[in-house]
Design a protein around this motif. Sequence first.
Motif, PDB file in Angstrom:
ATOM      1  N   TYR A  84      31.777 -10.672  14.822  1.00 38.46           N
ATOM      2  CA  TYR A  84      30.365 -10.378  15.089  1.00 38.46           C
ATOM      3  C   TYR A  84      29.997 -10.746  16.516  1.00 38.46           C
ATOM      4  O   TYR A  84      30.194 -11.884  16.942  1.00 38.46           O
ATOM      5  CB  TYR A  84      29.523 -11.206  14.106  1.00 38.46           C
ATOM      6  CG  TYR A  84      28.046 -10.933  14.103  1.00 38.46           C
ATOM      7  CD1 TYR A  84      27.494 -10.060  13.178  1.00 38.46           C
ATOM      8  CD2 TYR A  84      27.196 -11.561  15.015  1.00 38.46           C
ATOM      9  CE1 TYR A  84      26.124  -9.811  13.155  1.00 38.46           C
ATOM     10  CE2 TYR A  84      25.829 -11.318  14.999  1.00 38.46           C
ATOM     11  CZ  TYR A  84      25.301 -10.447  14.059  1.00 38.46           C
ATOM     12  OH  TYR A  84      23.960 -10.209  14.037  1.00 38.46           O
ATOM     13  N   ALA A  85      29.501  -9.773  17.272  1.00 35.60           N
ATOM     14  CA  ALA A  85      29.011 -10.066  18.628  1.00 35.60           C
ATOM     15  C   ALA A  85      27.494 -10.162  18.581  1.00 35.60           C
ATOM     16  O   ALA A  85      26.807  -9.198  18.227  1.00 35.60           O
ATOM     17  CB  ALA A  85      29.456  -8.979  19.595  1.00 35.60           C
ATOM     18  N   PHE A  86      26.986 -11.346  18.921  1.00 31.11           N
ATOM     19  CA  PHE A  86      25.553 -11.602  18.814  1.00 31.11           C
ATOM     20  C   PHE A  86      24.746 -10.850  19.880  1.00 31.11           C
ATOM     21  O   PHE A  86      25.224 -10.651  20.996  1.00 31.11           O
ATOM     22  CB  PHE A  86      25.276 -13.103  18.975  1.00 31.11           C
ATOM     23  CG  PHE A  86      25.682 -13.930  17.786  1.00 31.11           C
ATOM     24  CD1 PHE A  86      24.733 -14.400  16.888  1.00 31.11           C
ATOM     25  CD2 PHE A  86      27.019 -14.233  17.551  1.00 31.11           C
ATOM     26  CE1 PHE A  86      25.103 -15.169  15.788  1.00 31.11           C
ATOM     27  CE2 PHE A  86      27.394 -14.988  16.457  1.00 31.11           C
ATOM     28  CZ  PHE A  86      26.435 -15.463  15.564  1.00 31.11           C
ATOM     29  N   ALA A  90      25.079 -17.479  22.200  1.00 31.99           N
ATOM     30  CA  ALA A  90      24.819 -18.898  22.466  1.00 31.99           C
ATOM     31  C   ALA A  90      25.481 -19.308  23.777  1.00 31.99           C
ATOM     32  O   ALA A  90      26.493 -18.732  24.186  1.00 31.99           O
ATOM     33  CB  ALA A  90      25.369 -19.744  21.323  1.00 31.99           C
ATOM     34  N   LEU A 100      36.941 -20.468  25.018  1.00 33.44           N
ATOM     35  CA  LEU A 100      36.269 -19.671  23.973  1.00 33.44           C
ATOM     36  C   LEU A 100      37.148 -18.497  23.534  1.00 33.44           C
ATOM     37  O   LEU A 100      37.288 -18.225  22.338  1.00 33.44           O
ATOM     38  CB  LEU A 100      34.909 -19.164  24.463  1.00 33.44           C
ATOM     39  CG  LEU A 100      34.102 -18.389  23.406  1.00 33.44           C
ATOM     40  CD1 LEU A 100      33.644 -19.303  22.267  1.00 33.44           C
ATOM     41  CD2 LEU A 100      32.894 -17.696  24.017  1.00 33.44           C
ATOM     42  N   GLU A 146      30.778 -12.255  25.347  1.00 35.26           N
ATOM     43  CA  GLU A 146      30.606 -12.178  23.892  1.00 35.26           C
ATOM     44  C   GLU A 146      31.435 -11.020  23.316  1.00 35.26           C
ATOM     45  O   GLU A 146      32.127 -11.178  22.301  1.00 35.26           O
ATOM     46  CB  GLU A 146      29.112 -11.989  23.590  1.00 35.26           C
ATOM     47  CG  GLU A 146      28.751 -11.883  22.130  1.00 35.26           C
ATOM     48  CD  GLU A 146      28.807 -13.198  21.378  1.00 35.26           C
ATOM     49  OE1 GLU A 146      29.146 -14.226  21.990  1.00 35.26           O
ATOM     50  OE2 GLU A 146      28.530 -13.194  20.166  1.00 35.26           O
ATOM     51  N   THR A 149      35.091 -11.760  23.199  1.00 32.53           N
ATOM     52  CA  THR A 149      35.558 -12.645  22.111  1.00 32.53           C
ATOM     53  C   THR A 149      35.973 -11.840  20.881  1.00 32.53           C
ATOM     54  O   THR A 149      36.812 -12.292  20.107  1.00 32.53           O
ATOM     55  CB  THR A 149      34.495 -13.695  21.671  1.00 32.53           C
ATOM     56  OG1 THR A 149      33.342 -13.040  21.157  1.00 32.53           O
ATOM     57  CG2 THR A 149      34.117 -14.624  22.783  1.00 32.53           C
ATOM     58  N   LEU A 150      35.387 -10.654  20.705  1.00 31.59           N
ATOM     59  CA  LEU A 150      35.806  -9.812  19.580  1.00 31.59           C
ATOM     60  C   LEU A 150      37.113  -9.090  19.904  1.00 31.59           C
ATOM     61  O   LEU A 150      37.962  -8.898  19.040  1.00 31.59           O
ATOM     62  CB  LEU A 150      34.715  -8.781  19.231  1.00 31.59           C
ATOM     63  CG  LEU A 150      33.806  -9.217  18.070  1.00 31.59           C
ATOM     64  CD1 LEU A 150      33.056 -10.467  18.437  1.00 31.59           C
ATOM     65  CD2 LEU A 150      32.871  -8.111  17.663  1.00 31.59           C
TER      66      LEU A 150
END
Lengths: 244, 308
Positions: A84-86, A90, A100, A146, A149-150
């Motif tokens: 899930y990419a917000f 944060a 990360l 972000e 990260t996926l």
Amino acid sequence: MLELKSVSYEVFDEGKNIDIVNNIDLEVPDGEFLVITGPNGGGKSTLVKLIMGLIKPTSGTILFNGQNITNLSVTDRAHLGIGYAFQHPARFKGLTVHKLLSIAHGGDLPEDECCAYLTRVGLCSKDYLHREIDSSLSGGEIKRIEIATLMARELKLAIYDEPEAGIDLWSFSMLVEGFKDIRKGKKETVIIISHQERIMRIADRIAVVSAGRLSDDGPVNEIFPKLIDKLGNACDFRQKPEEQ
Amino acid sequence: MSELSRLDLNILDAVAQLHETPKGAYNIRKNAAGISRRSTENIIIQPKQNKPGIDIIIRENTKNESVHIPVIITETGVNDLVYNDFYIGDNSDVLIVAGCGIHNSGGEKSEHDGIHIFHIGKNARVKYVEKHYAEGQGTGEKVLNPTTEIYMDKNSYCEMEMVQIKGVDSTIRETSAHLKAGAALIILERLMTHGKQSARSNMVINLDEEDSSAQIISRSVAKDFSEQVFYPKAVGNSRCKAHVQCDSIIMDQAKIRSIPEISANHRDAEIIHEAAIGRINNDQLLKLQTLGLSENESEQIIISCFLK
């Protein structure tokens, strides 16, 4: 395959129940590239949060590859291969981009692989590896990290909540190319919340969510012209000349 | 270091990352007595005549050399007060690694109070690393009260990293500095308290001459019932720049007070402070959980990165 069966999410506010997501049924087959669109406040983000487990539905069932995941934690769903990419990622004091991405990858990620993921989201510099994910990064930079990260994970289902928000035009083009590659690969199922035509055009299917319901759902070449038509007539100033 | 036991070596690893005899000059102090010492051509370590402690004399123009002066206490009921004076010659560039580890498995208090005075010469560059750590299941308190005084000559540079890792029941840190023209001081303080521990850090940084600068970054985590007080003060007595930043994560039933003070006695003094106390952000925990970590693992990563 992801299946949502009669999923609802209600909140209690000012003395009454409000349906944010109202009785939605949705099936997303493996490898599909689905874009969810619709007006702001319509329930899109809430719907994908329910899929990731960030919030729990007030009623209904969510199945992932036949397994009932309705009551599973976020961590358990991550272990099943859901990512899930917000929309508003944060920030972390002291946590570097390299760390990360390594956590996302599930172990130490070599620097050149890290750089490759960063390049795919338009961050070309090796300097980013050791940058902290704190307030020194711009909104656009943090969104791109972000998304990276996926990419650093082996996912079965990747969810992106408005990945284009806050990204400049140059990086947006790279992002669209990145999504095109993912679509070609067909390795993972992708759900993207987006308002961008260029992202909608690479989808297999578009679902329109408004007022908490699935108001339209179908192949991109069927839904997309309807959306353009609706937008064209959205206000008096934009009506076609022959109608004035 | 054959006289050191496995326990001693574990403590040395925790406070000074030492696995063997350090290269360069060193002095190892155990249970209130020096047990091993080496001087080099450029760095002389000599015991004080009239009180416990050592003088560390670094010759002018000494470049890329290091000094290790770790302290270990493995007995209960030790009260160790030590005076260490550092004379760092002009134009030198050195690394100084201090640190104290206490293993107290008995019922009496063990305490180490290190009083360090730094005289940093013109154009000299110093990196100072000090780690404090304590362990042991006994009921005896483990106390560390360091005092650090820094006198910086013209255009010198000093970076101090002062870390209290864990296990110290009570600490009162007193730090003061005087900066001459063009001197630059950076202090990075990292502190974690847990159980019923208490920690207090007082700092007074005097920017006495023009174009001196200071940056103080303090990060802390308070867990369980522990209490922390931070009182950093920057005083601008000339044209200067200073930035004080205190940032704390509070957990459980802990208490934190943060009182940064800035004071200007000259119209061209530019001094800024920032202070923040807050719990671990829920969005941070959720992000790491979406990457497959449990809530507990996420919390540990957030804290360890914050204190890194």
